[in-house]
Design a protein around this motif. Structure first.
Motif, mmCIF file in Angstrom:
data_model
loop_
_atom_site.group_PDB
_atom_site.id
_atom_site.type_symbol
_atom_site.label_atom_id
_atom_site.label_comp_id
_atom_site.label_asym_id
_atom_site.label_seq_id
_atom_site.Cartn_x
_atom_site.Cartn_y
_atom_site.Cartn_z
ATOM 1 N N GLU A 193 31.207 -23.382 20.052
ATOM 2 C CA GLU A 193 30.584 -22.837 21.151
ATOM 3 C C GLU A 193 30.087 -21.450 19.724
ATOM 4 O O GLU A 193 28.599 -20.670 19.901
ATOM 5 N N PHE A 194 30.552 -21.365 18.572
ATOM 6 C CA PHE A 194 29.702 -20.692 17.749
ATOM 7 C C PHE A 194 28.294 -21.348 17.675
ATOM 8 O O PHE A 194 27.378 -20.698 17.345
ATOM 9 N N ALA A 236 17.567 -7.765 8.626
ATOM 10 C CA ALA A 236 18.968 -6.854 7.954
ATOM 11 C C ALA A 236 19.911 -6.653 8.861
ATOM 12 O O ALA A 236 19.184 -6.559 9.662
ATOM 13 N N MET A 237 21.263 -6.539 8.071
ATOM 14 C CA MET A 237 22.630 -6.264 9.466
ATOM 15 C C MET A 237 22.937 -5.512 8.946
ATOM 16 O O MET A 237 23.764 -5.277 7.710
ATOM 17 N N LEU A 238 23.352 -4.538 9.793
ATOM 18 C CA LEU A 238 24.467 -3.599 9.195
ATOM 19 C C LEU A 238 25.906 -3.695 10.538
ATOM 20 O O LEU A 238 25.703 -3.008 11.928
ATOM 21 N N SER A 239 26.496 -3.862 10.043
ATOM 22 C CA SER A 239 27.472 -4.281 10.911
ATOM 23 C C SER A 239 29.232 -4.592 10.243
ATOM 24 O O SER A 239 28.820 -4.310 9.475
ATOM 25 N N GLY A 240 30.385 -4.260 10.730
ATOM 26 C CA GLY A 240 31.529 -4.438 10.575
ATOM 27 C C GLY A 240 32.055 -6.123 10.906
ATOM 28 O O GLY A 240 30.830 -7.137 11.123
ATOM 29 N N ASN A 241 33.471 -6.451 10.624
ATOM 30 C CA ASN A 241 33.121 -8.102 10.191
ATOM 31 C C ASN A 241 33.135 -8.146 12.124
ATOM 32 O O ASN A 241 34.125 -7.503 12.672
ATOM 33 N N ARG A 242 32.297 -8.612 13.036
ATOM 34 C CA ARG A 242 32.669 -9.478 14.099
ATOM 35 C C ARG A 242 31.963 -11.031 13.834
ATOM 36 O O ARG A 242 31.097 -11.213 13.297
ATOM 37 N N PRO A 243 32.199 -12.019 14.795
ATOM 38 C CA PRO A 243 31.622 -12.958 15.064
ATOM 39 C C PRO A 243 29.988 -13.368 14.853
ATOM 40 O O PRO A 243 29.557 -13.903 14.605
ATOM 41 N N ARG A 270 35.643 -27.070 5.686
ATOM 42 C CA ARG A 270 36.614 -28.032 5.507
ATOM 43 C C ARG A 270 36.828 -27.677 7.265
ATOM 44 O O ARG A 270 38.613 -28.228 7.471
ATOM 45 N N GLY A 271 36.588 -27.725 8.200
ATOM 46 C CA GLY A 271 37.017 -27.887 8.862
ATOM 47 C C GLY A 271 38.026 -26.565 9.699
ATOM 48 O O GLY A 271 38.814 -26.918 10.447
ATOM 49 N N GLY A 272 37.955 -25.604 8.526
ATOM 50 C CA GLY A 272 39.125 -24.247 9.024
ATOM 51 C C GLY A 272 38.685 -23.432 10.260
ATOM 52 O O GLY A 272 37.332 -23.010 10.687
ATOM 53 N N VAL A 273 39.658 -22.282 10.269
ATOM 54 C CA VAL A 273 39.015 -21.248 10.851
ATOM 55 C C VAL A 273 39.473 -19.893 9.988
ATOM 56 O O VAL A 273 39.939 -19.570 9.283
ATOM 57 N N LEU A 274 38.401 -19.344 10.340
ATOM 58 C CA LEU A 274 37.975 -17.631 9.681
ATOM 59 C C LEU A 274 38.380 -16.271 10.653
ATOM 60 O O LEU A 274 38.052 -16.714 12.197
ATOM 61 N N VAL A 275 40.025 -15.972 10.350
ATOM 62 C CA VAL A 275 40.235 -15.083 10.989
ATOM 63 C C VAL A 275 39.571 -13.262 10.912
ATOM 64 O O VAL A 275 40.150 -13.048 9.387
ATOM 65 N N LEU A 276 38.660 -11.999 11.215
ATOM 66 C CA LEU A 276 38.043 -11.809 11.450
ATOM 67 C C LEU A 276 38.897 -10.455 11.389
ATOM 68 O O LEU A 276 39.664 -10.412 12.511
ATOM 69 N N ILE A 278 36.226 -19.281 14.165
ATOM 70 C CA ILE A 278 36.986 -17.887 14.262
ATOM 71 C C ILE A 278 37.604 -17.291 15.704
ATOM 72 O O ILE A 278 37.572 -17.305 16.902
ATOM 73 N N VAL A 279 38.413 -16.359 14.718
ATOM 74 C CA VAL A 279 39.362 -15.771 15.943
ATOM 75 C C VAL A 279 38.719 -14.322 15.404
ATOM 76 O O VAL A 279 38.790 -13.969 14.210
ATOM 77 N N PHE A 280 38.294 -13.353 16.726
ATOM 78 C CA PHE A 280 38.289 -12.244 16.366
ATOM 79 C C PHE A 280 38.743 -11.202 17.259
ATOM 80 O O PHE A 280 38.788 -11.795 18.545
ATOM 81 N N GLY A 281 40.226 -10.181 16.959
ATOM 82 C CA GLY A 281 41.007 -9.655 18.439
ATOM 83 C C GLY A 281 41.066 -11.267 19.428
ATOM 84 O O GLY A 281 42.171 -12.089 18.909
ATOM 85 N N ASP A 282 40.970 -10.204 20.299
ATOM 86 C CA ASP A 282 41.100 -11.926 21.893
ATOM 87 C C ASP A 282 40.235 -13.399 21.730
ATOM 88 O O ASP A 282 40.081 -13.532 22.325
#
Length: 515
Positions: free
Chosen positions: A39-40, A63-70, A225-231, A28-32
């Motif tokens: 770690e996830f 319930a969850m109220l949030s924008g996109n973040r890890p 598939r072992g990929g990367v999620l860029v949020l 997962i990538v989110f900003g810096d």
């Protein structure tokens, strides 16, 4: 026990497999922030322990109220490991809608991004636990509590028969309804999706749509598939294009309005977008002429997924189908393998090829039903099929062509007019950026076809010109009786054109007749 033999696994098994198999890969990538799968997994373990410290367990609602973040993905995964049923609150929803969902879904715990949603005191009094990201005048901060829990090996406690999600529909026709998905139904939908969608290997998927809704559908396929999620927190055209260039993104999903934003952006050619191999679009109808422009601009990377909260993926239009012929681009594709799809008339009889019918689905991916709404469930499942409310035709090759929602159909002069067909013609005009068509009360016609049009800033067109174009392409019945030029179209919280809002100014106190 023999009654457990055929149940299968749970959603947690997908996360568990990815965490173990790709431990040292970037996940997962989110900003810096850049997290490996290991770690996830450690973050998921800490959330599991945090939830348990509040006494939360199998069968309870969170319930969850949030924008996109890890952390959103970690919270979802933690719920799936424990057996907590998860309900996302839409980031653009009103406080009133959020309060309704919390009560209706019998939520025990709420997780809130307090930096983005500070005014949520009204939503917390009766809950067992309120956890925040960032400072708030309510609840407890996750940042203060999570470090107290040492990551532990993950153990799957959920069961296939547990409710995994209660997902609420957009609610454009009244109060939103909770769609019940058990782990097995969600896994079946994911299998069907993976059998069709053309993911690169491994995916580097850019997520700018809300994880609370459409954005979540690409988490499991990417991680398997072992990929990367860029949020990204939300869609911003420049930031979106910069991320594709910087992270060498090869896959993403956009709603049509965001795609139009890219096409019209003056800086489009400044960024290197050549890494893109798959761009999925969906969520609302797309203009065929604008899709032509997109293929010319980005290449043959487009695929379309037609889906619904109640049953997940229904049809798929592949990348190859998009370049096979221009007509096929107007289709939503072929049914995804593993389910049955038919077009039925109001009496439940299958229509002939070329005739309009309601898209109806049955298969292992269909929801269990609407939460606490047996009458609505029975209506949706009448005749042994799930009725989507979408109208379509089918060609001789089996491809489906959506003409609109049943509730949006216009009855004018005794004829049925489907707004999508008018919208597609109007959108062919080079000056038109967006269009929506509705029926309004009319003493002569019953309903008059009425268009709302957004023009490109540097282009012009007259109402008579657009009406003549529709008359030429479709005939006089389809031609708008009025064309209204507007600066923008109203949008729902799911970024779809809000036709209910357009109709309200004309239909308040009136009764619509759909025949």
């Amino acid at each position: 026990m023999t009654d457990q033999i055929h149940l299968g696994s749970t959603i947690a098994s997908l996360y568990d497999r990815a965490i173990k198999r790709f431990a040292d890969r970037e996940a997962i990538v989110f900003g810096d922030t850049r997290l490996t799968y290991r770690e996830f997994g450690e973050q998921v373990s800490q959330f599991i322990q945090l939830f348990k410290s509040f006494g939360l367990g199998r069968g309870q609602g969170l319930a969850m109220l949030s924008g996109n973040r890890p952390e959103v993905i970690a919270v979802m995964a933690a719920c799936h490991f424990i057996g907590i049923r998860y309900t996302p609150l839409h980031p653009l929803g009103s406080i009133e809608d959020h309060l309704f969902v919390l009560e209706d879904a019998e939520i025990s715990a709420l997780v809130v991004d307090a930096d983005a949603y500070p005014a949520r005191e009204r939503a917390v009094p009766s809950l067992q636990a309120v956890i925040t990201f960032g400072n708030a005048t309510f609840g407890v901060r996750a940042e203060d509590l999570l470090p107290k829990f040492k990551p532990q090996p993950l153990t799957i406690e959920s069961r296939p028969e547990d409710i995994a999600h209660i997902l609420y529909t957009g609610g454009t026709t009244g109060r939103p309804k909770g769609v019940v998905q058990r782990h097995g139904q969600w896994l079946n939908n994911m299998k069907l999706l993976l059998s069709e969608r053309e993911y690169p290997h491994p995916p580097r998927f850019l997520v700018s749509t809300p994880i609370s809704h459409a954005g979540s559908g690409n988490i499991a396929p990417t991680q398997l598939r072992g990929g990367v999620l860029v949020l990204q927190k939300s869609f911003n055209a420049v930031e979106f294009m910069a991320a594709i260039e910087r992270e060498r993104i090869n896959a993403t999903l956009l709603v049509p309005t965001a795609l139009y934003n890219l096409l019209d952006h003056p800086r489009l050619k400044e960024f290197d977008l050549s890494s893109l191999q798959m761009l999925v679009y969906g969520g609302s109808p797309i203009s065929p002429s604008r899709l032509d422009q997109a293929i010319e601009a980005f290449g043959p990377i487009f695929c379309q997924l037609y889906a619904q909260t109640e049953c997940g993926s229904i049809t798929y239009l592949s990348k190859a189908d998009h370049v096979a012929n221009a007509r096929r681009r107007e289709s939503c594709g072929l049914p995804i393998i593993g389910q049955d799809v038919v077009l039925l008339d109001p009496d439940g009889v299958e229509v002939a090829p070329g005739e309009v019918g309601e898209i109806c689905v049955r298969g292992p991916n269909v929801m269990e039903g609407y939460w606490k709404r047996p009458e609505d469930t029975a209506e949706a499942f009448r005749g042994g099929w799930h009725h989507t409310g979408d109208l379509a035709t089918q060609d001789e090759d089996g491809y489906y062509y959506i003409v609109g929602r049943a509730k949006d159909m216009i009855v004018t002069g005794g004829f049925n007019v489907y707004p999508r067909e008018v919208e597609d013609v109007v959108s062919q005009h080079e000056a038109v950026a967006a269009c929506a068509v509705i029926g309004v009360p009319d003493p002569k016609w019953g309903e008059a076809v009425t268009a709302f049009v957004v023009l490109h800033e540097d282009r012009s067109a007259s109402g008579a010109e657009l009406t003549a174009l529709v008359k030429l392409k479709k005939g006089p019945i389809y031609a708008p009786k009025a064309v209204n030029f507007v600066a923008e179209l109203p949008m729902t919280a799911l970024n779809k054109i809000d036709k209910k809002a357009l109709r309200s100014r004309f239909w308040d106190g009136e009764t619509r007749q759909v025949g």
